[in-house]
Scaffold this motif. Structure first.
Motif, PDB file in Angstrom:
ATOM      1  N   LEU A 138       0.722  -1.054  -0.206  1.00 57.12           N
ATOM      2  CA  LEU A 138      -0.006   0.121   0.044  1.00 57.12           C
ATOM      3  C   LEU A 138       0.764   1.350  -0.099  1.00 57.12           C
ATOM      4  CD1 LEU A 138      -3.042  -0.867   2.373  1.00 57.12           C
ATOM      5  CD2 LEU A 138      -3.276  -0.338  -0.077  1.00 57.12           C
ATOM      6  N   LEU A 139       1.988   1.375   0.649  1.00 61.72           N
ATOM      7  CA  LEU A 139       2.888   2.398   0.822  1.00 61.72           C
ATOM      8  C   LEU A 139       3.539   2.562  -0.459  1.00 61.72           C
ATOM      9  CD1 LEU A 139       4.737   1.779   4.347  1.00 61.72           C
ATOM     10  CD2 LEU A 139       3.115   4.056   3.634  1.00 61.72           C
ATOM     11  N   LEU A 140       3.761   1.373  -1.269  1.00 62.38           N
ATOM     12  CA  LEU A 140       4.232   1.622  -2.632  1.00 62.38           C
ATOM     13  C   LEU A 140       3.328   2.206  -3.635  1.00 62.38           C
ATOM     14  CD1 LEU A 140       6.353  -1.892  -2.522  1.00 62.38           C
ATOM     15  CD2 LEU A 140       7.241   0.678  -2.341  1.00 62.38           C
ATOM     16  N   THR A 141       2.202   2.235  -3.313  1.00 66.63           N
ATOM     17  CA  THR A 141       1.071   2.704  -4.124  1.00 66.63           C
ATOM     18  C   THR A 141       1.243   4.172  -4.408  1.00 66.63           C
ATOM     19  OG1 THR A 141      -0.696   3.111  -2.687  1.00 66.63           O
ATOM     20  CG2 THR A 141      -0.333   0.893  -4.042  1.00 66.63           C
ATOM     21  N   LEU A 142       2.094   4.887  -3.503  1.00 67.59           N
ATOM     22  CA  LEU A 142       2.365   6.343  -3.296  1.00 67.59           C
ATOM     23  C   LEU A 142       3.304   6.925  -4.304  1.00 67.59           C
ATOM     24  CD1 LEU A 142       1.742   7.019   0.363  1.00 67.59           C
ATOM     25  CD2 LEU A 142      -0.035   7.456  -1.434  1.00 67.59           C
ATOM     26  N   GLU A 143       4.208   5.639  -4.957  1.00 69.86           N
ATOM     27  CA  GLU A 143       5.530   6.134  -5.543  1.00 69.86           C
ATOM     28  C   GLU A 143       4.968   6.905  -6.786  1.00 69.86           C
ATOM     29  OE1 GLU A 143       9.166   3.941  -7.822  1.00 69.86           O
ATOM     30  OE2 GLU A 143       8.115   2.914  -6.156  1.00 69.86           O
ATOM     31  N   PRO A 144       4.169   6.277  -7.697  1.00 70.92           N
ATOM     32  CA  PRO A 144       3.745   7.039  -8.740  1.00 70.92           C
ATOM     33  C   PRO A 144       2.858   8.385  -8.495  1.00 70.92           C
ATOM     34  CG  PRO A 144       2.156   4.973  -8.725  1.00 70.92           C
ATOM     35  CD  PRO A 144       3.488   5.237  -7.585  1.00 70.92           C
ATOM     36  N   VAL A 145       2.651   8.401  -7.344  1.00 69.51           N
ATOM     37  CA  VAL A 145       1.852   9.896  -7.098  1.00 69.51           C
ATOM     38  C   VAL A 145       2.854  11.089  -6.792  1.00 69.51           C
ATOM     39  CG1 VAL A 145       0.335  11.285  -5.531  1.00 69.51           C
ATOM     40  CG2 VAL A 145      -0.184   8.837  -6.111  1.00 69.51           C
ATOM     41  N   PHE A 146       4.021  10.620  -5.977  1.00 71.74           N
ATOM     42  CA  PHE A 146       5.018  11.380  -5.849  1.00 71.74           C
ATOM     43  C   PHE A 146       5.588  11.535  -7.169  1.00 71.74           C
ATOM     44  CE2 PHE A 146       4.826   9.945  -1.221  1.00 71.74           C
ATOM     45  CZ  PHE A 146       4.834  11.119  -0.765  1.00 71.74           C
ATOM     46  N   ALA A 147       5.880  10.657  -8.094  1.00 72.63           N
ATOM     47  CA  ALA A 147       6.577  10.841  -9.384  1.00 72.63           C
ATOM     48  C   ALA A 147       5.940  11.863 -10.076  1.00 72.63           C
ATOM     49  CB  ALA A 147       6.737   9.485 -10.153  1.00 72.63           C
ATOM     50  N   TRP A 148       4.683  11.872 -10.240  1.00 74.33           N
ATOM     51  CA  TRP A 148       3.841  12.893 -11.273  1.00 74.33           C
ATOM     52  C   TRP A 148       3.863  14.131 -10.442  1.00 74.33           C
ATOM     53  CZ3 TRP A 148      -0.155  15.939 -10.176  1.00 74.33           C
ATOM     54  CH2 TRP A 148      -0.751  16.637 -11.240  1.00 74.33           C
ATOM     55  N   ILE A 149       3.766  14.183  -9.157  1.00 73.25           N
ATOM     56  CA  ILE A 149       3.947  15.655  -8.422  1.00 73.25           C
ATOM     57  C   ILE A 149       5.369  16.226  -8.914  1.00 73.25           C
ATOM     58  CG2 ILE A 149       4.030  16.910  -6.425  1.00 73.25           C
ATOM     59  CD1 ILE A 149       1.999  14.833  -5.089  1.00 73.25           C
ATOM     60  N   THR A 150       6.287  15.582  -9.005  1.00 75.14           N
ATOM     61  CA  THR A 150       7.642  15.917  -9.028  1.00 75.14           C
ATOM     62  C   THR A 150       7.743  16.604 -10.662  1.00 75.14           C
ATOM     63  OG1 THR A 150       8.677  14.454  -7.439  1.00 75.14           O
ATOM     64  CG2 THR A 150      10.128  15.328  -8.918  1.00 75.14           C
ATOM     65  N   SER A 151       7.161  15.248 -11.432  1.00 72.88           N
ATOM     66  CA  SER A 151       7.356  15.651 -12.810  1.00 72.88           C
ATOM     67  C   SER A 151       6.397  16.905 -13.263  1.00 72.88           C
ATOM     68  CB  SER A 151       6.878  14.292 -13.543  1.00 72.88           C
ATOM     69  OG  SER A 151       6.959  14.678 -15.082  1.00 72.88           O
ATOM     70  N   PHE A 152       5.281  17.158 -12.709  1.00 79.68           N
ATOM     71  CA  PHE A 152       4.805  18.234 -12.798  1.00 79.68           C
ATOM     72  C   PHE A 152       5.383  19.666 -12.480  1.00 79.68           C
ATOM     73  CE2 PHE A 152       1.670  21.475 -11.244  1.00 79.68           C
ATOM     74  CZ  PHE A 152       0.815  21.787 -12.403  1.00 79.68           C
ATOM     75  N   LEU A 153       5.828  19.538 -11.136  1.00 81.36           N
ATOM     76  CA  LEU A 153       6.625  20.533 -10.724  1.00 81.36           C
ATOM     77  C   LEU A 153       7.833  21.065 -11.460  1.00 81.36           C
ATOM     78  CD1 LEU A 153       6.203  20.155  -6.653  1.00 81.36           C
ATOM     79  CD2 LEU A 153       4.816  21.609  -8.440  1.00 81.36           C
ATOM     80  N   VAL A 154       8.583  19.919 -11.703  1.00 80.56           N
ATOM     81  CA  VAL A 154       9.952  20.297 -12.489  1.00 80.56           C
ATOM     82  C   VAL A 154      10.019  20.355 -14.022  1.00 80.56           C
ATOM     83  CG1 VAL A 154      12.246  19.117 -12.607  1.00 80.56           C
ATOM     84  CG2 VAL A 154      11.145  19.147 -10.440  1.00 80.56           C
ATOM     85  N   MET A 155       9.231  19.378 -14.461  1.00 86.61           N
ATOM     86  CA  MET A 155       9.332  19.324 -16.193  1.00 86.61           C
ATOM     87  C   MET A 155       7.859  19.789 -16.585  1.00 86.61           C
ATOM     88  SD  MET A 155      10.902  15.493 -16.347  1.00 86.61           S
ATOM     89  CE  MET A 155      11.165  15.681 -18.353  1.00 86.61           C
ATOM     90  N   GLY A 156       6.945  20.142 -15.878  1.00 85.77           N
ATOM     91  CA  GLY A 156       5.762  20.899 -16.224  1.00 85.77           C
ATOM     92  C   GLY A 156       4.966  19.594 -17.166  1.00 85.77           C
ATOM     93  N   GLU A 157       5.280  18.295 -16.796  1.00 90.30           N
ATOM     94  CA  GLU A 157       4.573  17.302 -17.444  1.00 90.30           C
ATOM     95  C   GLU A 157       3.085  17.274 -17.041  1.00 90.30           C
ATOM     96  OE1 GLU A 157       4.520  12.539 -17.869  1.00 90.30           O
ATOM     97  OE2 GLU A 157       6.188  13.501 -16.674  1.00 90.30           O
ATOM     98  N   ARG A 158       2.206  17.291 -18.180  1.00 91.35           N
ATOM     99  CA  ARG A 158       0.796  17.101 -17.803  1.00 91.35           C
ATOM    100  C   ARG A 158       0.104  15.982 -18.297  1.00 91.35           C
ATOM    101  NH1 ARG A 158       2.182  22.494 -17.698  1.00 91.35           N
ATOM    102  NH2 ARG A 158       0.863  23.650 -16.229  1.00 91.35           N
ATOM    103  N   LEU A 159      -0.732  15.098 -17.745  1.00 91.30           N
ATOM    104  CA  LEU A 159      -1.196  14.012 -18.438  1.00 91.30           C
ATOM    105  C   LEU A 159      -2.743  14.481 -19.072  1.00 91.30           C
ATOM    106  CD1 LEU A 159      -1.049  11.277 -15.582  1.00 91.30           C
ATOM    107  CD2 LEU A 159       0.260  11.492 -17.839  1.00 91.30           C
TER     108      LEU A 159
END
Length: 315
Positions: free
Chosen positions: A262-283
């Motif tokens: 369950l804790l590992l399910t948060l990994e993609p959430v942290f990755a998306w937040i970081t990618s959005f803040l740093v690279m401006g990536e939007r899905l």
């Protein structure tokens, strides 16, 4: 002790999620397998110094167990980093998260099932189906462009995936999810019987060995030493490799496997937040729906009541 394990694993998951962007940038200066080999070799050196008192305590049977866990870890990272060079950080993270669904699915096989675990329930298969639909939406563009027919049939056809257009990096990352699923299963077998210090030493050491053996089969290695690469290696070596694997090896002997998952399910959430803040990536809407379905499948797999399996300290 359990509260500390939860907090430390949350820190590990946050670090793993945020380093997708970091590694993506570093792959501009190094080929994937070369980056992995340098990373794991340095991580092993750090652990070798930090846990130097535990070398003599390692027994023969533990070496074999460490080799098995290290092989699974190497498989996961080789597929993940090679795939990350060809896809986006958030996509890579969400696909990697499928390992949480794969672990209970693989437990169908009695020999892979963790000690004391029972066969998967129907919720696992439903969660896997949701995750599969999500992965298709996330990785495969619509078969027809939006400018196609506006008829009901035309609108329905736009929902169909263009399987021929799936990114190679996304396919490779699926192999990473499988490798990390095997790694999680292997840890569940051996972590209750081996102290986390020698286990961390063995799995990272053998991971570096398997990476060195497989690198010539994967690529022609190249490295250009830049400040960006050095920073990425420093963070991934110390925090997301040496420290993280030590914490995971210890936490998995304290917490139930489902709580770790369950804790590992948060990994993609942290990755998306970081990618959005740093690279401006939007899905876009379609891949965002796919990402949500993957998370829903993971949640259904892990949150629905399951037969409790005692962790090492609960038995």
């Amino acid at each position: 002790m359990k509260l500390r394990a939860y907090l430390l694993m949350l820190f590990v998951v946050a670090v793993w999620g945020s380093t997708f962007v970091l590694v993506k940038g570093a792959l501009t200066d190094a080929t994937p397998a070369a980056f992995n080999l340098v990373r794991m070799t340095l991580a092993f050196a750090v652990l070798g110094v930090a846990y130097h008192r535990y070398w003599r305590a390692i027994q023969g049977w533990q070496v074999g167990a460490g080799a098995l866990v290290g092989a699974c870890l190497a498989m996961g990272y080789q597929f993940q980093t090679t795939g990350l060079a060809r896809t986006t950080p958030s996509k890579s993270a969400f696909i990697t998260g499928l390992m949480v669904v794969m672990v209970p699915l693989l437990s169908i096989i009695p020999g892979l099932r963790p000690p004391g675990a029972k066969p998967p329930r129907w919720t696992v298969f439903l969660g896997a189906a949701l995750a599969f639909i999500g992965i298709v939406l996330l990785t495969a563009p619509a078969a027809l462009a939006a400018s196609g027919s506006n008829s009901l049939l035309g609108k329905a056809a736009r929902l169909l995936p263009d399987m021929a257009s799936i990114n190679l990096g996304d396919v490779l990352t699926l192999g990473c999810a499988l490798g990390f699923a095997f790694h999680c299963i292997a840890l569940s077998h051996v972590s209750p019987r081996i102290a986390f210090q020698p286990l961390a030493l063995l799995q990272v050491g053998f991971c570096a060995v398997f990476m060195a053996v497989s690198m010539p089969l994967i690529e022609h290695p190249q490295i250009t030493w830049t400040p960006r690469l050095v920073v990425a290696l420093g963070i991934t070596v110390v925090f997301s490799s040496a420290a993280a694997f030590s914490i995971q090896s210890w936490a998995q002997s304290v917490l139930p496997p489902t709580h770790i998952a369950l804790l590992l399910t948060l990994e993609p959430v942290f990755a998306w937040i970081t990618s959005f803040l740093v690279m401006g990536e939007r899905l876009g809407l379609r891949p965002a729906c796919g990402a949500l379905m993957i998370l829903a499948g993971i949640a259904l797999t892990e949150l629905m009541p399951q037969p409790h399996v005692a962790a090492a300290h609960e038995a």
